[in-house]
Design a protein around this motif. Structure first.
Motif, PDB file in Angstrom:
ATOM      1  N   GLN A  77       0.732  -1.110  -0.115  1.00 28.70           N
ATOM      2  CA  GLN A  77       0.073  -0.322  -0.104  1.00 28.70           C
ATOM      3  C   GLN A  77       0.824   1.166  -0.185  1.00 28.70           C
ATOM      4  O   GLN A  77       2.063   1.698   0.427  1.00 28.70           O
ATOM      5  N   GLN A  78       0.466   1.903  -1.147  1.00 29.44           N
ATOM      6  CA  GLN A  78       1.427   3.302  -1.027  1.00 29.44           C
ATOM      7  C   GLN A  78       0.370   4.696  -1.041  1.00 29.44           C
ATOM      8  O   GLN A  78      -0.692   4.028  -2.000  1.00 29.44           O
ATOM      9  N   SER A  79       0.584   5.561  -0.111  1.00 31.74           N
ATOM     10  CA  SER A  79      -0.050   6.680  -0.507  1.00 31.74           C
ATOM     11  C   SER A  79       0.579   8.293  -0.131  1.00 31.74           C
ATOM     12  O   SER A  79       2.292   8.374   0.009  1.00 31.74           O
ATOM     13  N   ARG A  91       2.005  27.145   3.496  1.00 29.34           N
ATOM     14  CA  ARG A  91       2.777  26.357   3.734  1.00 29.34           C
ATOM     15  C   ARG A  91       2.186  24.997   2.389  1.00 29.34           C
ATOM     16  O   ARG A  91       1.686  25.174   2.280  1.00 29.34           O
ATOM     17  N   ASP A  92       3.252  23.932   2.178  1.00 27.53           N
ATOM     18  CA  ASP A  92       2.894  23.123   0.945  1.00 27.53           C
ATOM     19  C   ASP A  92       3.431  22.229   2.017  1.00 27.53           C
ATOM     20  O   ASP A  92       5.188  22.315   2.814  1.00 27.53           O
ATOM     21  N   VAL A  93       2.791  20.919   2.188  1.00 22.12           N
ATOM     22  CA  VAL A  93       2.761  19.986   2.977  1.00 22.12           C
ATOM     23  C   VAL A  93       3.435  18.649   1.888  1.00 22.12           C
ATOM     24  O   VAL A  93       1.869  18.458   1.519  1.00 22.12           O
ATOM     25  N   ASN A  94       4.062  18.244   1.157  1.00 19.18           N
ATOM     26  CA  ASN A  94       3.874  16.414   1.249  1.00 19.18           C
ATOM     27  C   ASN A  94       4.631  15.697   1.722  1.00 19.18           C
ATOM     28  O   ASN A  94       4.930  15.703   2.527  1.00 19.18           O
ATOM     29  N   THR A  95       3.504  14.708   1.771  1.00 19.28           N
ATOM     30  CA  THR A  95       4.019  12.969   2.619  1.00 19.28           C
ATOM     31  C   THR A  95       3.615  11.910   2.039  1.00 19.28           C
ATOM     32  O   THR A  95       2.679  11.959   1.436  1.00 19.28           O
ATOM     33  N   GLU A  96       4.445  10.788   2.568  1.00 23.61           N
ATOM     34  CA  GLU A  96       4.579   9.840   1.519  1.00 23.61           C
ATOM     35  C   GLU A  96       4.721   8.530   2.523  1.00 23.61           C
ATOM     36  O   GLU A  96       5.204   9.056   3.494  1.00 23.61           O
TER      37      GLU A  96
END
Length: 855
Positions: free
Chosen positions: A459-461, A475-480
């Motif tokens: 599973q990848q998000s 804000r720029d919020v990038n999550t993985e």
């Protein structure tokens, strides 16, 4: 060498003894042919009979591991045939009423199904004196010796009109019986077999031979079963939560499969509210759907299409292929879907910190979800006693969610900031591999069931979120995040008769590896890399006995669980756990005339999901974050259940004492008190009582029009307290649920359904207050074409748009009020075409089923 010789000799003798046991299935076979076959299957006796004397007597029965003498008595049944044993090796079978004529025929009911054990009397036409008589067999066939050229046949069966026939020929053909109706004040009440009965601690609803066969799919049937409620796309047992659902002892991992099981294939539905030792200790309720006996050879094709249109759109397509020849069955299933959902919501969040924060949020979500699943496998039935098979399944699931948020923030009643958020989240669950192998067999009186499962999932998000602030920095919020999991499980149990019942002994083993990685390049959230290994070994035993009118069962399951937790590859000893626990279960039931009673107790558990145990952090906005809790303890339940049934009325009660319930809780971020940190915590205990009163009855309004009402009223009373804003708050308000279901069966294969559901305000056994009643009305009409090969169904769901949820959550220093509209008002159209389709013979039950749900 001498010992080895003796052992081999004993094994040979035992093998010969087993060989004398007979297992056969006869379907409308002549008595003469059956006796010849039984004679050839063994060498201990010689069966003697006159061929022509018994040729007209037909046999329909299942012989399972019987001695020759018992097998012959079983096939003779109620026929006027005598069985005599002469000497040590001779058996004589002869007709006691020797004539040249046999009156033969077949008896069926109004739906064309055979009527077994109907009484057939041969009368003298002049004065109606009794000349001879007999009983129909399981296929409805009868054969009765008679002498006069012309006789009067009287056919009778409880609940049906008595039929009289003047017969001057030996074969009277097919006799169709009609229900015996009684008219009272313009309403016709029809005698019927009970749809709902108690069997031990289970509630069994008969589907075969009832109007439930016409509902469409298994999903439609489940909504009509007492104690079962539809919740979104899933099902819930009132007071017990989501159940495991089995189809012919095979656990369903995809509930969409219910839409592709035709209701006229279903024989019965069983609801087990207190599962015994055989099932995982984390299973609080089980639904078992049993279909009719598989038949037919060659290629079977089933095509189905299901479409839903509201503010969003969904379309599901499925192709089922089966090929049967002899004992071999090959099957392939392909399921594809494209769902586009639109939902909206509003919430108000109040945080009681050093500053009183109030956040008002409006949110819109647009979700697109292509889904593809393929399965192929085989089943081979060696004989009536042995079968094995397996399947492989692969799933591709990709979800893209676009969200828009508007947040107004206030601090101590003064405007603080306005946030505009937009995010794009991509969740990819692929590939998901699943393999199942099974074997079921019977050796002597010992029944064996073995299952093995392997599951692998990735599973990848990815989430890209832009947060624009009116007063402060943007804000720029990038999550993985990425999760990989593997599970192997096996389950073996054997069953053997014991005294007046049977004993079941088995074990189940599960081994799981779960890895999770989380990254946030901007540094707003701490990166993490977690890993968890868990193994579970569970031996179990269950004993079932019948003592007079009482059925008793007692079971015990022991589970040893070892869990290891790793952070960045380093074992965390303080987060590793070992659990050892016993899970007893007990039930007793009895019946007297129209009254049935059942009582049961079971201890169960629910282990936290791997997400709840994870330390990964979800970023919602600059004031809200959410994470799991690696220190969570399993939840334990003590369930008491009692059921009373009188004719078509039923009363069911369930009391649950829950230890260490897991609930949402909110705290402050250490470095910034205004940031809400939501996680899970174990609370001390919670209790709830559920009482359900229901009725289900057929009422014949007029010729060929039948109305089937099914009404349930359920009251849930919880007892729970938790802390809110530094004070203890009670969450013990009861909630009443009303379910009104109506089915109207019309001529020419038309079927109408009208359903109304609602509930009152109240608590659910947790720190949530339900502030809505959800009145929902749904109507549907369906029509069968081409001898029921094609079914067309049109449904209007939630026509009054009452499915909008309003809930409030109270947790420590936070009060959360939410309104959510999941677009439940919609129109659905389904089409289904079948060609030479019969239910699958697949008998695999699966292993590690609760662990699959946790993953």
């Amino acid at each position: 060498m001498r010992r080895l010789t003796i052992i081999c000799a004993l094994c040979f003798v035992a093998t010969l003894a087993l060989a004398q046991r007979i297992t056969r299935h006869y379907d409308n076979v002549s008595m003469s042919k059956a006796l010849m076959e039984l004679n050839d299957l063994q060498h201990e006796y010689t069966v003697n009979f006159i061929y022509d004397e018994l040729e007209d007597f037909k046999v329909t029965t299942d012989i399972k591991h019987e001695k020759l003498t018992d097998a012959i008595l079983q096939i003779v049944g109620f026929y006027p045939i005598r069985v005599v044993k002469s000497g040590e090796h001779e058996i004589f079978v002869e007709c006691t009423h020797k004539t040249d004529r046999h009156l033969t025929g077949t008896i069926i009911d109004e739906q064309g199904e055979p009527v077994a054990y109907a009484n057939v009397a041969i009368l003298n036409p002049s004065d109606s004196t009794l000349l001879s008589g007999g009983v129909s067999n399981e296929s409805g066939y009868f054969a009765i010796p008679y002498e006069q050229p012309t006789v009067l046949a009287r056919i009778s069966y409880v609940g049906y009109k008595t039929v009289y026939r003047h017969c001057n020929q030996p074969n009277v053909g097919t006799i169709r019986m009609q229900p015996d109706n009684y008219t009272l004040n313009g309403v016709v009440v029809q005698g019927e077999r009970p749809k709902v009965v108690l069997q031990g601690n289970s509630l069994m609803m008969n589907v075969e031979g009832t109007v439930m066969e016409r509902l469409g799919t298994a999903e439609d049937v489940l909504t009509r079963v007492p104690m079962i409620a539809k919740r979104g796309e899933g099902f819930e047992i009132l007071g017990k939560g989501a159940p495991l659902i089995y189809l012919n002892n095979r656990k369903l991992t995809d509930l969409n499969e219910l839409r592709n099981v035709q209701s006229d294939f279903i024989r019965s539905v069983e609801v087990i509210q207190n599962p015994g030792a055989r099932f995982d200790a984390s299973v609080n309720a089980v639904i078992i759907i049993r279909t009719k006996r598989a038949a037919g050879e060659g290629l079977g094709v089933e095509l189905s299409s299901w479409s839903r249109c509201g503010r969003g759109y969904a379309n599901n397509e499925r192709i089922n292929l089966t090929y049967r020849t002899g004992g071999l069955e090959l099957f392939a299933n392909l399921f594809g879907a494209y769902n586009r959902r639109k939902s909206s919501g509003e919430f108000e969040q109040t945080v009681f910190a050093d500053t009183l924060w109030v956040i008002n949020n409006k949110q819109k979500d647009n979700v697109r979800n292509p889904f593809l699943e393929g399965r192929f496998g085989f089943n081979y039935q060696i004989n009536d006693n042995h079968s094995f098979g397996g399947f492989y399944q692969n799933t591709y699931d990709n979800v893209k969610t676009r969200s828009e948020y508007d947040d107004d923030l206030q601090a101590d009643g003064v405007p603080y900031d306005h946030l505009q958020n937009s995010s794009v989240r991509r969740d990819k669950n692929a590939p998901t591999h699943q393999v199942n192998l099974y074997y079921t067999g019977k050796v002597g009186q010992l029944s064996i069931d073995f299952n093995a499962d392997y599951t692998s999932r990735k599973q990848q998000s990815r989430n890209q979120q832009q947060e624009l602030s009116t007063e402060y920095e943007d804000r720029d919020v990038n999550t993985e995040s990425q999760t990989r999991s593997k599970m192997f499980a096996e389950k073996l149990f054997v069953t053997h008769p014991l005294w007046k019942g049977l004993i079941e002994v088995g074990e189940e083993y599960t081994n799981t590896c779960w890895r999770s990685r989380f990254d946030n390049p901007e540094g707003y959230i701490t990166n993490s890399n977690n890993e968890q290994h868990e193994s579970n070994i569970a031996p179990f035993m269950e004993l079932r006995q019948r003592l007079g009118r009482f059925q008793l069962s007692a079971g015990l399951r022991y589970e040893h669980v070892e869990s290891e937790y790793y952070v960045n590859g380093i074992r965390r000893d303080d987060q590793c756990r070992t659990y050892d626990d016993f899970f007893p279960s007990f039930s007793v039931s009895t019946s007297a005339k129209n009254l049935q009673l059942s009582f049961s107790y079971a201890k169960r558990t629910t282990r936290p999901s791997y997400w709840q145990l994870s330390s990964d952090v979800t970023y919602e906005n600059r004031l809200n974050r959410q994470t799991g809790n690696p220190y969570l303890k399993p939840v334990k339940y003590h369930n008491l259940n009692a059921m009373v049934m009188w004719k078509w009325l039923y009363l069911m009660t369930n009391f649950s004492h829950c230890v260490d319930p897991i609930l949402y809780t909110a705290g402050s971020l250490e470095e910034d008190s205004k940031v809400n940190f939501v996680t899970y915590l174990n609370y001390d205990h919670a209790d709830w009582l559920t009482v359900t009163l229901g009725a289900q009855k057929n009422v014949k309004l007029c010729d060929r029009i039948t109305w089937t009402p099914q009404y349930n009223m359920s009251l849930m009373k919880p007892w729970f307290k938790s802390l809110f804003n530094g004070q203890e708050k009670s969450f013990s308000h009861p909630m009443l649920t009303l379910q009104l279901g109506n089915i109207v069966l019309l001529p020419h294969d038309w079927l109408l359904q009208a359903d109304f559901n609602m509930h009152t305000h109240g608590n659910t056994g947790s720190n949530i207050w339900v502030d809505c009643t959800n009145p929902m009305l749904s109507l549907s009409v369906s029509k069968d074409f081409f001898q029921r090969r094609l079914n067309v169904k049109l449904t209007g769901n939630d026509l009054f748009n009452g499915g909008i949820n309003h809930v409030m959550l109270y947790s420590n220093r936070m009060m959360y009020r939410k309104m959510e509209d999941n677009d439940s008002r919609c129109i659905q159209l389904s089409l289904q075409y079948r060609f030479n389709v019969t239910p699958s013979k697949y008998k695999g039950t699966g292993a590690g089923n609760s662990e699959k749900n946790r993953l």
